[in-house]
Scaffold this motif. Structure first.
Motif: not given
Length: 336
Positions: A7-13, A17-18, A255-261, A303-310
């Motif tokens: 849930x912490x990761x979800x909030x950070x993501x 992603x706004x 808004x850009x490919x990275x943001x869209x992902x 961002x890589x660390x966040x995606x890994x934890x997710x």
């Protein structure tokens, strides 16, 4: 092992992603309506919900495409404005003067963003069928509503999608489509992005989906698709009916490919946590695959660390399936 919760990761993501998944108070969704009650159609079959914010440059084209619809049934047009500071509302009032039997304008008391503004529009809906349009997009086929309603009646589906043309401001064009089929399976919905401007669905089915998924706070595009897919069949009209304008401002792709992902990762993690349980393994498979491809392309270390934890935390909660297992094995090879 990750030291934070999923849930912490979800909030950070969501911050990246706004996006947010939090309840909206009745005060936040409050609005004043401008319409002509004496002339407004009494029993619309379709409520067309136009989601708007500072849309003066595009709202006229959006409304022109909707009000050019050729139908043998009444429909209403709900313009849900999220607190515009330009002359969007003045332009909408001009359309109301021309079409008092159809147009309703909702003036927000507070800016709440896309998800809240959709909830605001839903609270005003009177018809059994709901069609969606963002104010920077527009319908190109005057038969869109008529054809989709006919297909819904014929098939008994709870939702109908169609094809849309992508239009960039530099003149480029693309197509959002899929192989022609009568009904769209959940797997096809995962593989092919069919745009929100083509959506029309049952109001009652969405109410059932809301009861089944009480922790989904507002309806994003993917939420609508899979929330409704859990309620019944989704039909396809294999024709181009709308244009998706990519401006680089309000739309996620622009808004850009990275943001869209990141937006897409957030959407599927939210569905995994709070969406229809029957599709949970599909949401996780899509999430793990998206993370793997994003890591392979390269992202900044945080961002890589966040995606890994997710990925690790979501997989630990997953129901076992062969699809999830296969995708997890692939992802393990690229996890930082």
């Amino acid at each position: 092992a990750p030291t934070r919760t999923l849930e912490d990761c979800f909030d950070e993501l969501g911050r990246l992603a706004n996006r947010r998944n939090a309840p909206f108070s009745s005060e936040a969704l409050a609005f004043d309506e401008t319409s002509d009650a004496a002339k407004l159609c009494a029993d619309p079959l379709v409520s067309v919900c136009i989601i708007s914010y500072n849309s003066a440059a595009t709202i006229d084209e959006a409304l022109a495409g909707v009000l050019a619809q050729e139908t043998d049934f009444p429909f209403e047009v709900i313009i849900s404005d999220d607190g515009a500071t330009d002359d969007t509302l003045a332009r909408c009032e001009a359309w109301l003067a021309r079409y008092p039997d159809k147009v309703r304008i909702l003036r927000a008391h507070r800016n709440v963003g896309l998800l809240g503004n959709r909830l605001r529009a839903l609270s005003a809906v009177r018809a059994p069928w709901i069609a969606w349009l963002d104010s920077d997009d527009f319908w190109t086929d005057p038969g869109k509503l008529r054809k989709q309603v006919a297909l819904l009646r014929e098939t008994g589906a709870v939702m109908c999608l169609a094809f849309a043309e992508m239009r960039w401001t530099d003149g480029r064009r693309g197509l959002l489509d899929c192989p022609p089929t009568r009904f769209l399976s959940p797997d096809m919905l995962l593989r092919h992005y069919l745009h929100t401007s083509t959506y029309i669905h049952s109001r009652e089915a969405l109410l059932r989906a809301t009861r089944d998924c009480p922790n989904l706070q507002g309806w994003d595009d993917q939420d609508l698709l899979f929330g409704l897919a859990a309620q019944g069949r989704i039909a396809l009209l294999p024709e181009i009916v709308s244009a998706y304008r990519i401006t680089g401002t309000g739309d996620a792709i622009g808004q850009g490919e990275d943001h869209f992902k990141l937006v897409v990762r957030w959407q599927f993690l939210r569905l995994f946590l709070y969406g229809p349980q029957r599709f949970r393994y599909r949401f996780l498979t899509a999430l793990l695959k998206g993370i793997r491809l994003q890591l392979l392309k390269g992202v900044n270390p945080d961002v890589a660390a966040l995606l890994r934890d997710i990925a690790i935390l979501a997989h630990a909660r997953a129901p076992w399936s062969i699809r999830v297992w296969r995708e997890w094995r692939k992802l393990q090879k690229v996890l930082p």
